[in-house]
Motif scaffolding. Structure first.
Motif, PDB file in Angstrom:
ATOM      1  N   TYR A 126     -15.357  -5.579  11.797  1.00 42.88           N
ATOM      2  CA  TYR A 126     -15.245  -4.343  11.192  1.00 42.88           C
ATOM      3  C   TYR A 126     -14.819  -4.399   9.931  1.00 42.88           C
ATOM      4  CZ  TYR A 126     -16.137  -2.357  15.851  1.00 42.88           C
ATOM      5  OH  TYR A 126     -16.664  -2.152  17.214  1.00 42.88           O
ATOM      6  N   THR A 127     -15.427  -3.438   9.103  1.00 47.89           N
ATOM      7  CA  THR A 127     -14.704  -3.307   7.605  1.00 47.89           C
ATOM      8  C   THR A 127     -14.035  -1.999   7.426  1.00 47.89           C
ATOM      9  OG1 THR A 127     -16.573  -4.598   6.648  1.00 47.89           O
ATOM     10  CG2 THR A 127     -15.417  -3.427   5.060  1.00 47.89           C
ATOM     11  N   TRP A 128     -12.831  -1.984   7.005  1.00 49.71           N
ATOM     12  CA  TRP A 128     -11.940  -0.870   6.824  1.00 49.71           C
ATOM     13  C   TRP A 128     -11.654  -0.462   5.407  1.00 49.71           C
ATOM     14  CZ3 TRP A 128     -12.029   1.451  11.531  1.00 49.71           C
ATOM     15  CH2 TRP A 128     -12.187   0.327  12.597  1.00 49.71           C
ATOM     16  N   ILE A 129     -11.393   0.651   5.042  1.00 46.78           N
ATOM     17  CA  ILE A 129     -10.689   0.803   3.588  1.00 46.78           C
ATOM     18  C   ILE A 129      -9.140   0.604   3.710  1.00 46.78           C
ATOM     19  CG2 ILE A 129     -10.206   2.733   1.930  1.00 46.78           C
ATOM     20  CD1 ILE A 129     -12.692   3.939   2.829  1.00 46.78           C
ATOM     21  N   MET A 130      -8.692  -0.023   2.791  1.00 45.73           N
ATOM     22  CA  MET A 130      -7.089  -0.040   2.761  1.00 45.73           C
ATOM     23  C   MET A 130      -6.624   0.274   1.309  1.00 45.73           C
ATOM     24  SD  MET A 130      -4.860  -3.748   2.760  1.00 45.73           S
ATOM     25  CE  MET A 130      -4.880  -3.792   4.496  1.00 45.73           C
ATOM     26  N   THR A 131      -5.456   1.000   1.264  1.00 50.28           N
ATOM     27  CA  THR A 131      -5.058   1.515  -0.075  1.00 50.28           C
ATOM     28  C   THR A 131      -3.975   0.741  -0.790  1.00 50.28           C
ATOM     29  OG1 THR A 131      -3.667   3.072   1.364  1.00 50.28           O
ATOM     30  CG2 THR A 131      -5.650   4.103   0.489  1.00 50.28           C
ATOM     31  N   HIS A 132      -4.301   0.316  -1.850  1.00 49.55           N
ATOM     32  CA  HIS A 132      -3.243  -0.537  -2.445  1.00 49.55           C
ATOM     33  C   HIS A 132      -1.917   0.441  -2.849  1.00 49.55           C
ATOM     34  CE1 HIS A 132      -1.901  -2.270  -6.719  1.00 49.55           C
ATOM     35  NE2 HIS A 132      -1.352  -2.925  -5.792  1.00 49.55           N
ATOM     36  N   ASN A 133      -0.743  -0.154  -2.825  1.00 53.91           N
ATOM     37  CA  ASN A 133       0.608   0.630  -3.015  1.00 53.91           C
ATOM     38  C   ASN A 133       0.256   1.956  -2.383  1.00 53.91           C
ATOM     39  OD1 ASN A 133       1.898  -1.443  -4.114  1.00 53.91           O
ATOM     40  ND2 ASN A 133       1.057  -0.996  -6.496  1.00 53.91           N
ATOM     41  N   SER A 134       0.077   2.179  -0.976  1.00 54.64           N
ATOM     42  CA  SER A 134      -0.423   3.412  -0.521  1.00 54.64           C
ATOM     43  C   SER A 134       0.859   4.438  -0.808  1.00 54.64           C
ATOM     44  CB  SER A 134      -0.602   2.992   1.000  1.00 54.64           C
ATOM     45  OG  SER A 134      -1.172   2.046   1.329  1.00 54.64           O
ATOM     46  N   PHE A 135       2.069   4.096  -0.836  1.00 56.05           N
ATOM     47  CA  PHE A 135       3.349   4.837  -0.921  1.00 56.05           C
ATOM     48  C   PHE A 135       3.527   5.357  -2.567  1.00 56.05           C
ATOM     49  CE2 PHE A 135       4.278   0.662  -2.217  1.00 56.05           C
ATOM     50  CZ  PHE A 135       4.977   0.627  -3.427  1.00 56.05           C
ATOM     51  N   SER A 136       2.853   4.818  -3.460  1.00 56.78           N
ATOM     52  CA  SER A 136       2.851   5.004  -4.798  1.00 56.78           C
ATOM     53  C   SER A 136       2.009   6.034  -5.069  1.00 56.78           C
ATOM     54  CB  SER A 136       2.462   3.757  -5.766  1.00 56.78           C
ATOM     55  OG  SER A 136       2.883   4.004  -7.122  1.00 56.78           O
ATOM     56  N   ILE A 137       2.480   7.208  -5.091  1.00 54.14           N
ATOM     57  CA  ILE A 137       1.598   8.672  -5.140  1.00 54.14           C
ATOM     58  C   ILE A 137       2.141   9.590  -6.065  1.00 54.14           C
ATOM     59  CG2 ILE A 137       0.815  10.777  -3.781  1.00 54.14           C
ATOM     60  CD1 ILE A 137       1.983   9.030  -1.193  1.00 54.14           C
ATOM     61  N   VAL A 138       1.069  10.242  -6.817  1.00 49.39           N
ATOM     62  CA  VAL A 138       1.232  10.869  -8.064  1.00 49.39           C
ATOM     63  C   VAL A 138       2.007  12.081  -7.315  1.00 49.39           C
ATOM     64  CG1 VAL A 138       0.008  12.552  -9.509  1.00 49.39           C
ATOM     65  CG2 VAL A 138      -0.799  10.311  -9.044  1.00 49.39           C
ATOM     66  N   ASP A 139       3.031  12.465  -8.076  1.00 48.49           N
ATOM     67  CA  ASP A 139       3.950  13.768  -7.854  1.00 48.49           C
ATOM     68  C   ASP A 139       4.911  13.465  -6.833  1.00 48.49           C
ATOM     69  OD1 ASP A 139       2.584  15.336  -9.784  1.00 48.49           O
ATOM     70  OD2 ASP A 139       1.239  16.178  -8.409  1.00 48.49           O
ATOM     71  N   SER A 140       5.172  12.215  -6.356  1.00 52.08           N
ATOM     72  CA  SER A 140       6.334  11.744  -5.555  1.00 52.08           C
ATOM     73  C   SER A 140       7.539  12.052  -6.346  1.00 52.08           C
ATOM     74  CB  SER A 140       6.059  10.236  -4.943  1.00 52.08           C
ATOM     75  OG  SER A 140       5.007  10.218  -4.284  1.00 52.08           O
ATOM     76  N   PRO A 141       8.491  12.827  -5.888  1.00 50.65           N
ATOM     77  CA  PRO A 141       9.746  13.195  -6.463  1.00 50.65           C
ATOM     78  C   PRO A 141      10.366  11.752  -6.482  1.00 50.65           C
ATOM     79  CG  PRO A 141       9.559  13.918  -4.244  1.00 50.65           C
ATOM     80  CD  PRO A 141       8.356  13.578  -4.399  1.00 50.65           C
ATOM     81  N   PRO A 142      10.980  11.653  -7.897  1.00 50.81           N
ATOM     82  CA  PRO A 142      11.947  10.625  -8.064  1.00 50.81           C
ATOM     83  C   PRO A 142      13.232  10.820  -7.580  1.00 50.81           C
ATOM     84  CG  PRO A 142      11.721  12.036 -10.236  1.00 50.81           C
ATOM     85  CD  PRO A 142      10.898  12.680  -9.071  1.00 50.81           C
ATOM     86  N   LEU A 143      14.248   9.815  -7.663  1.00 49.85           N
ATOM     87  CA  LEU A 143      15.574  10.046  -7.181  1.00 49.85           C
ATOM     88  C   LEU A 143      16.136  11.181  -8.193  1.00 49.85           C
ATOM     89  CD1 LEU A 143      14.795   7.255  -5.939  1.00 49.85           C
ATOM     90  CD2 LEU A 143      17.312   6.741  -6.294  1.00 49.85           C
ATOM     91  N   ARG A 179      11.318   8.523 -13.051  1.00 44.70           N
ATOM     92  CA  ARG A 179      10.611   7.241 -12.971  1.00 44.70           C
ATOM     93  C   ARG A 179       9.845   6.786 -13.879  1.00 44.70           C
ATOM     94  NH1 ARG A 179       8.003   9.021  -8.202  1.00 44.70           N
ATOM     95  NH2 ARG A 179       9.649   8.739  -6.803  1.00 44.70           N
ATOM     96  N   LEU A 180       9.852   5.555 -13.922  1.00 42.57           N
ATOM     97  CA  LEU A 180       8.949   4.580 -14.976  1.00 42.57           C
ATOM     98  C   LEU A 180       8.040   3.644 -14.083  1.00 42.57           C
ATOM     99  CD1 LEU A 180      11.822   3.891 -17.872  1.00 42.57           C
ATOM    100  CD2 LEU A 180      10.036   6.035 -17.610  1.00 42.57           C
ATOM    101  N   THR A 181       7.175   3.953 -13.752  1.00 45.34           N
ATOM    102  CA  THR A 181       6.153   3.045 -13.160  1.00 45.34           C
ATOM    103  C   THR A 181       4.782   3.535 -13.001  1.00 45.34           C
ATOM    104  OG1 THR A 181       6.004   1.502 -11.025  1.00 45.34           O
ATOM    105  CG2 THR A 181       6.637   3.903 -10.621  1.00 45.34           C
ATOM    106  N   PHE A 182       4.130   2.747 -12.339  1.00 39.51           N
ATOM    107  CA  PHE A 182       2.573   3.175 -12.192  1.00 39.51           C
ATOM    108  C   PHE A 182       2.441   3.673 -11.069  1.00 39.51           C
ATOM    109  CE2 PHE A 182       2.730  -0.323 -15.366  1.00 39.51           C
ATOM    110  CZ  PHE A 182       1.750   0.389 -16.408  1.00 39.51           C
ATOM    111  N   TYR A 183       1.300   4.818 -10.652  1.00 34.48           N
ATOM    112  CA  TYR A 183       0.945   5.252  -9.567  1.00 34.48           C
ATOM    113  C   TYR A 183      -0.486   4.840  -9.237  1.00 34.48           C
ATOM    114  CZ  TYR A 183       4.642   8.394 -10.596  1.00 34.48           C
ATOM    115  OH  TYR A 183       5.853   8.957 -11.035  1.00 34.48           O
ATOM    116  N   ASN A 184      -0.706   4.816  -8.065  1.00 38.43           N
ATOM    117  CA  ASN A 184      -2.103   4.221  -7.290  1.00 38.43           C
ATOM    118  C   ASN A 184      -2.917   5.117  -6.495  1.00 38.43           C
ATOM    119  OD1 ASN A 184       0.411   1.912  -7.455  1.00 38.43           O
ATOM    120  ND2 ASN A 184      -1.509   0.873  -8.056  1.00 38.43           N
ATOM    121  N   GLN A 185      -2.138   6.018  -5.815  1.00 44.45           N
ATOM    122  CA  GLN A 185      -2.949   7.137  -4.898  1.00 44.45           C
ATOM    123  C   GLN A 185      -2.429   8.537  -5.163  1.00 44.45           C
ATOM    124  OE1 GLN A 185      -4.835   5.740  -3.033  1.00 44.45           O
ATOM    125  NE2 GLN A 185      -4.234   3.545  -3.263  1.00 44.45           N
ATOM    126  N   GLU A 186      -3.129   9.486  -4.636  1.00 42.80           N
ATOM    127  CA  GLU A 186      -2.940  10.879  -5.068  1.00 42.80           C
ATOM    128  C   GLU A 186      -2.707  11.693  -3.915  1.00 42.80           C
ATOM    129  OE1 GLU A 186      -6.390  11.498  -8.393  1.00 42.80           O
ATOM    130  OE2 GLU A 186      -7.195  10.303  -6.692  1.00 42.80           O
TER     131      GLU A 186
END
Length: 429
Positions: free
Chosen positions: A95-112, A117-124
């Motif tokens: 089978y073939t499945w979709i995998m999300t890169h940096n699944s946790f790096s989400i736009v609007d995730s609250p910083p500490l 936060r100074l980094t890139f985002y990969n998911q929404e």
């Protein structure tokens, strides 16, 4: 123009008023006919024009793709077709499945608190929502941080307060909840591993309640053999596959060393170069048959939301075909992407459907496969396809959800990106 009234008086109307009246009548009549003939109220299908998400059918949302010059919104796929709901009982590696890169790096995730936060985002959207929409592979970067194990998008093997997202336990509990609520689903986690705490990872998965779903290393095929069937994995409740980039963890903690069991192409820009599909340096050659899983990376080094709809169109198809040849005519088991829902219409969902159709039943798409039919017996499916049959198996329901600030025209904050670079340079020096 004048005409007599009942009381013998005469009523006159200027010709300009009559012309205006006739024009407005024709305008509103045509507007009504146009509206009544257009789709709306959840009836619009893939690539049909829309003005709101409620216009589109199940598993679709309303979006455009300015990067391709397509500014008119159309209904766009936001959910996967579950291949096991149509063709079940084959070995997992078929089978073939979709995998999300940096699944946790989400736009609007609250910083500490108090930290920019100074980094890139990969998911929404959240990891829970990714799973509900048919994602079955998660890429997680784990680090020692603040006397715990955190998900962090960082560099030089160290997590900083301005690159940290959240404790990994939180995300793993989302996975545990999903697997508990959906007893016929299988999830794969690939860890970029910077954890040095002894027994840190296995203790983390134990705390998250995931050990009960664990597929043991001892039973993983090590010489390219087929994996157990998805039916066998479900019946034995071995529905979580976990791989680490740290080879020592296999003997010390019972967590599979990734490149002993799968081949992988290069990540970032090299993995998206047209006509090329280089292997990752840690991986065996892509055409090696001593590993039975193939992970294809397809995401740029620096992610941009607005560009991903373009990346997930024809270039993705071309790269899949190139990697298919490089891997000795083997299609990937996982396709790892950023912003997985972004496309010009079908995107990564359509590409994965086509790969599963070809492998599982010999059809152009998985939706053309027929349950219990001989290989190559295909239904006549119109293209583009209708709304995805995500719920055919009845195992879960999904919905399309973006983070608050995510939109087709959402770009990273340029000031933050520049700051990130300057800070990186300062640290490296």
């Amino acid at each position: 123009m004048c005409w007599p009234l009942l009381d013998s008086r005469t009523q006159c109307i200027a010709p300009s008023i009559i012309i205006t009246y006739l024009f407005l009548s024709l305008f509103f009549s045509s507007l009504f006919l146009t509206t009544s003939s257009a789709c709306f109220n959840g009836n619009c299908q893939v690539l049909e024009a829309c003005s709101a998400a409620t216009d589109c059918g199940p598993g679709l949302y309303c979006s455009n793709c300015p990067a391709l010059g397509r500014k008119k919104p159309v209904c766009t796929r936001g959910q996967a077709t579950l291949p096991t709901s149509i063709v079940n009982g084959l070995p997992f590696n078929k089978y073939t499945w979709i995998m999300t890169h940096n699944s946790f790096s989400i736009v609007d995730s609250p910083p500490l608190p108090g930290i920019q936060r100074l980094t890139f985002y990969n998911q929404e959207d959240t990891v829970t929502n990714q799973l509900r929409n048919g994602v079955r592979g998660l890429m997680l970067d784990m680090y020692d941080f603040e006397d715990d194990i955190w998900l962090c998008h960082s560099f030089r093997g160290q997590c900083f307060n301005f690159t940290a997202f959240q404790p990994a336990l939180n995300t793993l509990k989302e996975v545990e909840t999903f697997l508990t609520e959906n007893p016929t689903e299988i999830v794969t986690i690939v860890i970029e591993d910077y954890v040095h705490t002894p027994k840190g990872l296995i203790n983390l998965f134990t705390s998250a309640g995931l050990v009960k779903f664990w597929f043991p290393v001892s039973d993983m095929p090590k010489n390219g053999e087929n994996w157990p069937t998805v039916t066998e994995m479900i019946q034995s409740n071995r529905r979580l596959l976990v791989f680490t980039s740290d080879a020592s963890k296999e003997d010390e903690e019972g967590i599979a060393y990734q490149w002993r069991y799968m081949v992988e192409n290069e990540s970032g820009d090299p993995g998206m170069k047209q006509g090329s599909c280089p292997q990752r340096k840690e991986s065996k050659p892509l055409n090696s048959r001593s590993a039975s899983l193939f992970l294809q990376n397809y995401f740029p080094t620096y992610p941009v939301e607005a560009d991903s709809c373009k990346e997930h169109s024809a270039p993705l198809v071309d790269t899949v075909n190139t990697c298919f040849k490089a891997a000795g005519n083997m299609l990937p088991n996982f396709v790892a992407v950023n912003f997985y829902m972004r496309s010009e219409g079908g995107g990564v969902f359509d590409v994965v459907d086509k790969m599963n159709g070809r492998t599982l039943c010999g059809c152009d798409t998985i939706t053309a496969c027929q349950v219990g039919a001989p290989f190559g017996s295909c239904k006549n499916i119109a293209v583009p396809s209708k709304s995805p049959g995500t719920n055919t198996g009845g195992s879960f329901t999904g919905y399309v959800q973006f983070a608050r600030s995510a939109s087709p025209d959402h770009f990273p904050n340029c000031l933050l990106v520049l700051s990130f670079y300057f800070l990186l340079i300062a640290i490296l020096l």
